[in-house]
Scaffold this motif. Structure first.
Motif, PDB file in Angstrom:
ATOM      1  N   VAL A   2       0.863  -1.186   0.000  1.00  0.00           N
ATOM      2  CA  VAL A   2       0.000   0.000   0.000  1.00  0.00           C
ATOM      3  C   VAL A   2       0.899   1.235   0.000  1.00  0.00           C
ATOM      4  CG1 VAL A   2      -1.856   1.208   1.233  1.00  0.00           C
ATOM      5  CG2 VAL A   2      -1.707  -1.297   1.340  1.00  0.00           C
ATOM      6  N   HIS A   3       0.809   1.991  -1.094  1.00  0.00           N
ATOM      7  CA  HIS A   3       1.728   3.136  -1.202  1.00  0.00           C
ATOM      8  C   HIS A   3       1.202   4.138  -2.218  1.00  0.00           C
ATOM      9  CE1 HIS A   3       5.335   5.318  -0.631  1.00  0.00           C
ATOM     10  NE2 HIS A   3       5.859   5.079  -1.809  1.00  0.00           N
ATOM     11  N   GLY A   4       1.387   5.401  -1.920  1.00  0.00           N
ATOM     12  CA  GLY A   4       1.011   6.452  -2.875  1.00  0.00           C
ATOM     13  C   GLY A   4      -0.452   6.394  -3.276  1.00  0.00           C
ATOM     14  N   GLY A   5      -1.319   6.021  -2.319  1.00  0.00           N
ATOM     15  CA  GLY A   5      -2.752   5.983  -2.616  1.00  0.00           C
ATOM     16  C   GLY A   5      -3.184   4.753  -3.402  1.00  0.00           C
ATOM     17  N   GLN A   6      -2.286   3.760  -3.522  1.00  0.00           N
ATOM     18  CA  GLN A   6      -2.628   2.535  -4.265  1.00  0.00           C
ATOM     19  C   GLN A   6      -2.390   1.314  -3.390  1.00  0.00           C
ATOM     20  OE1 GLN A   6       0.074   2.615  -7.644  1.00  0.00           O
ATOM     21  NE2 GLN A   6      -1.741   2.545  -8.965  1.00  0.00           N
ATOM     22  N   ALA A   7      -3.146   0.238  -3.622  1.00  0.00           N
ATOM     23  CA  ALA A   7      -2.880  -1.036  -2.940  1.00  0.00           C
ATOM     24  C   ALA A   7      -2.665  -2.095  -4.015  1.00  0.00           C
ATOM     25  CB  ALA A   7      -4.054  -1.409  -2.044  1.00  0.00           C
ATOM     26  N   ARG A   8      -1.440  -2.646  -4.080  1.00  0.00           N
ATOM     27  CA  ARG A   8      -1.136  -3.646  -5.109  1.00  0.00           C
ATOM     28  C   ARG A   8      -0.943  -5.023  -4.479  1.00  0.00           C
ATOM     29  NH1 ARG A   8       3.663  -0.843  -8.062  1.00  0.00           N
ATOM     30  NH2 ARG A   8       3.979  -0.096  -5.961  1.00  0.00           N
ATOM     31  N   GLU A   9      -1.487  -6.038  -5.161  1.00  0.00           N
ATOM     32  CA  GLU A   9      -1.492  -7.392  -4.585  1.00  0.00           C
ATOM     33  C   GLU A   9      -0.238  -8.180  -4.952  1.00  0.00           C
ATOM     34  OE1 GLU A   9      -4.964  -9.656  -5.463  1.00  0.00           O
ATOM     35  OE2 GLU A   9      -6.319  -8.005  -4.947  1.00  0.00           O
ATOM     36  N   VAL A  10       0.223  -8.965  -3.999  1.00  0.00           N
ATOM     37  CA  VAL A  10       1.296  -9.928  -4.240  1.00  0.00           C
ATOM     38  C   VAL A  10       0.758 -11.295  -3.799  1.00  0.00           C
ATOM     39  CG1 VAL A  10       3.585 -10.663  -3.483  1.00  0.00           C
ATOM     40  CG2 VAL A  10       3.145  -8.253  -3.943  1.00  0.00           C
ATOM     41  N   ALA A  11       0.852 -12.286  -4.664  1.00  0.00           N
ATOM     42  CA  ALA A  11       0.301 -13.611  -4.330  1.00  0.00           C
ATOM     43  C   ALA A  11       1.137 -14.290  -3.240  1.00  0.00           C
ATOM     44  CB  ALA A  11       0.288 -14.478  -5.575  1.00  0.00           C
ATOM     45  N   ALA A  12       0.495 -15.204  -2.514  1.00  0.00           N
ATOM     46  CA  ALA A  12       1.231 -15.996  -1.517  1.00  0.00           C
ATOM     47  C   ALA A  12       2.139 -16.982  -2.242  1.00  0.00           C
ATOM     48  CB  ALA A  12       0.256 -16.750  -0.634  1.00  0.00           C
ATOM     49  N   SER A  13       3.252 -17.359  -1.599  1.00  0.00           N
ATOM     50  CA  SER A  13       4.103 -18.412  -2.152  1.00  0.00           C
ATOM     51  C   SER A  13       3.458 -19.759  -1.869  1.00  0.00           C
ATOM     52  CB  SER A  13       5.481 -18.376  -1.490  1.00  0.00           C
ATOM     53  OG  SER A  13       6.218 -17.326  -2.003  1.00  0.00           O
ATOM     54  N   PRO A  14       3.666 -20.737  -2.743  1.00  0.00           N
ATOM     55  CA  PRO A  14       3.032 -22.042  -2.548  1.00  0.00           C
ATOM     56  C   PRO A  14       3.459 -22.703  -1.233  1.00  0.00           C
ATOM     57  CG  PRO A  14       4.203 -21.929  -4.653  1.00  0.00           C
ATOM     58  CD  PRO A  14       4.498 -20.669  -3.938  1.00  0.00           C
ATOM     59  N   VAL A  15       2.486 -23.329  -0.588  1.00  0.00           N
ATOM     60  CA  VAL A  15       2.735 -24.032   0.682  1.00  0.00           C
ATOM     61  C   VAL A  15       2.094 -25.405   0.576  1.00  0.00           C
ATOM     62  CG1 VAL A  15       2.117 -24.054   3.134  1.00  0.00           C
ATOM     63  CG2 VAL A  15       2.828 -21.917   2.061  1.00  0.00           C
ATOM     64  N   GLU A  16       2.880 -26.453   0.842  1.00  0.00           N
ATOM     65  CA  GLU A  16       2.305 -27.802   0.760  1.00  0.00           C
ATOM     66  C   GLU A  16       1.414 -28.103   1.944  1.00  0.00           C
ATOM     67  OE1 GLU A  16       5.052 -31.023   0.017  1.00  0.00           O
ATOM     68  OE2 GLU A  16       5.834 -29.875  -1.690  1.00  0.00           O
ATOM     69  N   HIS A  17       1.920 -27.801   3.166  1.00  0.00           N
ATOM     70  CA  HIS A  17       1.148 -28.139   4.353  1.00  0.00           C
ATOM     71  C   HIS A  17       1.471 -27.147   5.470  1.00  0.00           C
ATOM     72  CE1 HIS A  17      -1.175 -30.481   7.068  1.00  0.00           C
ATOM     73  NE2 HIS A  17      -0.148 -30.801   7.823  1.00  0.00           N
ATOM     74  N   VAL A  18       0.461 -26.459   5.970  1.00  0.00           N
ATOM     75  CA  VAL A  18       0.694 -25.507   7.067  1.00  0.00           C
ATOM     76  C   VAL A  18       0.827 -26.294   8.371  1.00  0.00           C
ATOM     77  CG1 VAL A  18      -0.243 -23.574   8.384  1.00  0.00           C
ATOM     78  CG2 VAL A  18      -0.617 -23.687   5.914  1.00  0.00           C
ATOM     79  N   VAL A  19       1.984 -26.159   9.023  1.00  0.00           N
ATOM     80  CA  VAL A  19       2.235 -26.885  10.272  1.00  0.00           C
ATOM     81  C   VAL A  19       2.053 -25.965  11.480  1.00  0.00           C
ATOM     82  CG1 VAL A  19       4.010 -28.120  11.601  1.00  0.00           C
ATOM     83  CG2 VAL A  19       3.829 -28.478   9.131  1.00  0.00           C
ATOM     84  N   ASP A  20       2.616 -24.753  11.394  1.00  0.00           N
ATOM     85  CA  ASP A  20       2.635 -23.839  12.556  1.00  0.00           C
ATOM     86  C   ASP A  20       2.805 -22.423  12.006  1.00  0.00           C
ATOM     87  OD1 ASP A  20       3.242 -22.362  14.816  1.00  0.00           O
ATOM     88  OD2 ASP A  20       5.170 -23.321  15.188  1.00  0.00           O
ATOM     89  N   THR A  21       1.786 -21.609  12.184  1.00  0.00           N
ATOM     90  CA  THR A  21       1.835 -20.258  11.584  1.00  0.00           C
ATOM     91  C   THR A  21       2.658 -19.268  12.415  1.00  0.00           C
ATOM     92  OG1 THR A  21      -0.239 -19.708  12.672  1.00  0.00           O
ATOM     93  CG2 THR A  21      -0.381 -20.457  10.384  1.00  0.00           C
ATOM     94  N   THR A  22       3.260 -19.718  13.515  1.00  0.00           N
ATOM     95  CA  THR A  22       4.055 -18.796  14.345  1.00  0.00           C
ATOM     96  C   THR A  22       5.174 -18.170  13.510  1.00  0.00           C
ATOM     97  OG1 THR A  22       3.757 -20.419  16.105  1.00  0.00           O
ATOM     98  CG2 THR A  22       5.215 -18.561  16.580  1.00  0.00           C
ATOM     99  N   GLY A  23       5.235 -16.857  13.523  1.00  0.00           N
ATOM    100  CA  GLY A  23       6.331 -16.172  12.851  1.00  0.00           C
ATOM    101  C   GLY A  23       6.062 -15.842  11.390  1.00  0.00           C
ATOM    102  N   ALA A  24       4.860 -16.145  10.885  1.00  0.00           N
ATOM    103  CA  ALA A  24       4.586 -15.872   9.459  1.00  0.00           C
ATOM    104  C   ALA A  24       4.775 -14.380   9.151  1.00  0.00           C
ATOM    105  CB  ALA A  24       3.177 -16.317   9.104  1.00  0.00           C
TER     106      ALA A  24
END
Ligand SMILES: OC[C@H]1O[C@H](O)[C@H](O)[C@@H]1O
Length: 337
Positions: A261-283
């Motif tokens: 989000v910058h200069g009055g715009q919000a641009r999307e970035v896709a998530a990187s591929p994840v095979e299996h979420v084990v523990d979201t701590t620190g994401a």
């Protein structure tokens, strides 16, 4: 710590005590799912006794970011307070072993090194109960002008608003950074933390103390007191500081990736591929690490954010909030470095 730094992180110096659990345990213990709750020492003891088999590993939101950024090649320093006990030694060892400069002396008396009891449910969600212990000894005297002035970005944890003297350290560091022509970044840390300090965080944003803001959607909705994600992002997009300038905002959205989000715009970035979420701590911590390391390398905001998603994807595929794989190699595989 007098050499110049790409990044100086101020944060709570915490060791994580991690165990798998289920929702029934969280309900029985009355712990708010997905949040970070502060606890005192007796509660830390009873919770430790009640929880299942634990893995002990260095953590602390800002320290996780410092480690990730260092692994990606940023010259990084950390400021936070431990006690001269076993957990304090572990914390210091793990920072230094990844190349993070850390020379704040350990407290020789007072409360023990901080612990965060991280309970991970089968969906990978982490629920945290933190005993701040020695972190409460961090204060303005721990902020050294030359070190702060030497860092291109000073990154501050919103969680630092919890130990009373740390917020003075935070303000001092932000002032020195700006006087030296450097940038100040803040992470909002946790939706409940925002609930505790909303007015002060908004003041920091609006008085020009913050140049780069990291938040997840929950934190952003709490900041702007709305349940509507689009309204929260729009509020950030329209935010201007006292000098009439837009901040740079990085908003993480779990499996939907991130927004720049910058200069009055919000641009999307896709998530990187994840095979299996084990523990979201620190994401969120590792997203910030990737972004700030990219920024230090002179990459543009979108590419830096992609680096953030690569680091975040790595850390949620195993237990613990410190990366276990070679982040540079992962970034190269994605063509980012
Ligand atoms: O963001 C995750 C971190 O928050 C808490 O500070 C824990 O220490 C954990 O490592």
């Amino acid at each position: 710590m007098t050499d110049s730094l790409d990044l100086l992180v101020l944060g709570n110096a915490i060791v994580d005590v991690i165990a798998r659990t289920d929702d029934a345990f969280l309900a029985k213990e009355g712990i708010a799912r997905g949040a970070m709750t502060l606890i005192d020492e007796p509660r830390a003891e009873t919770l430790f006794q009640a929880m299942g088999p634990a893995t002990i590993v260095s953590g602390g939101s800002g320290a996780n970011t410092a480690v990730g950024a260092a692994m990606l090649g940023a010259k990084t320093g950390f400021v936070g307070r431990v006690r001269d006990d076993e957990l304090g030694q572990l914390f210091r060892h793990d920072l230094k072993a990844t190349g993070v400069a850390y020379d704040v002396p350990a407290a020789t008396d007072g409360p023990a090194t901080a612990r965060c009891f991280v309970l991970v449910t089968p969906d990978g969600e982490r629920t945290m109960s933190t005993y701040l212990g020695a972190c409460q000894g961090l204060g303005p005297d721990d902020i050294h002008k030359e070190t702060v002035a030497s860092a291109r970005v000073v990154y501050l944890e919103g969680y630092l608003w919890d130990p009373p003297a740390a917020k003075e350290a935070f303000r001092k560091a932000a002032e020195i950074a700006h006087r030296s022509g450097n940038a100040v970044a803040l992470t909002l840390s946790d939706a409940f933390c925002v609930g505790r300090y909303r007015d002060e965080f908004l003041e920091l944003i609006r008085d020009g103390s913050i140049d780069i803001l990291f938040a997840n959607l929950g934190e952003l909705k709490s900041l702007y007191q709305t349940e509507d994600e689009e309204a929260a992002v729009a509020a950030l997009r329209d935010e201007r500081n006292g000098r009439g300038m837009h901040m740079l905002g990085l908003v993480t959205r779990s499996e939907k990736g991130a927004l720049v989000v910058h200069g009055g715009q919000a641009r999307e970035v896709a998530a990187s591929p994840v095979e299996h979420v084990v523990d979201t701590t620190g994401a969120g911590d590792l997203f910030a690490a990737g972004f700030l390391a990219g920024h230090a390398r002179g990459l543009d905001h979108l590419t830096s954010a992609r680096l953030g998603t690569v680091a975040a994807a790595e850390v949620i595929q195993h237990i613990g909030a410190r990366p276990q794989a070679d982040l540079v190699m992962l970034a190269r595989e994605q063509g980012l470095l």
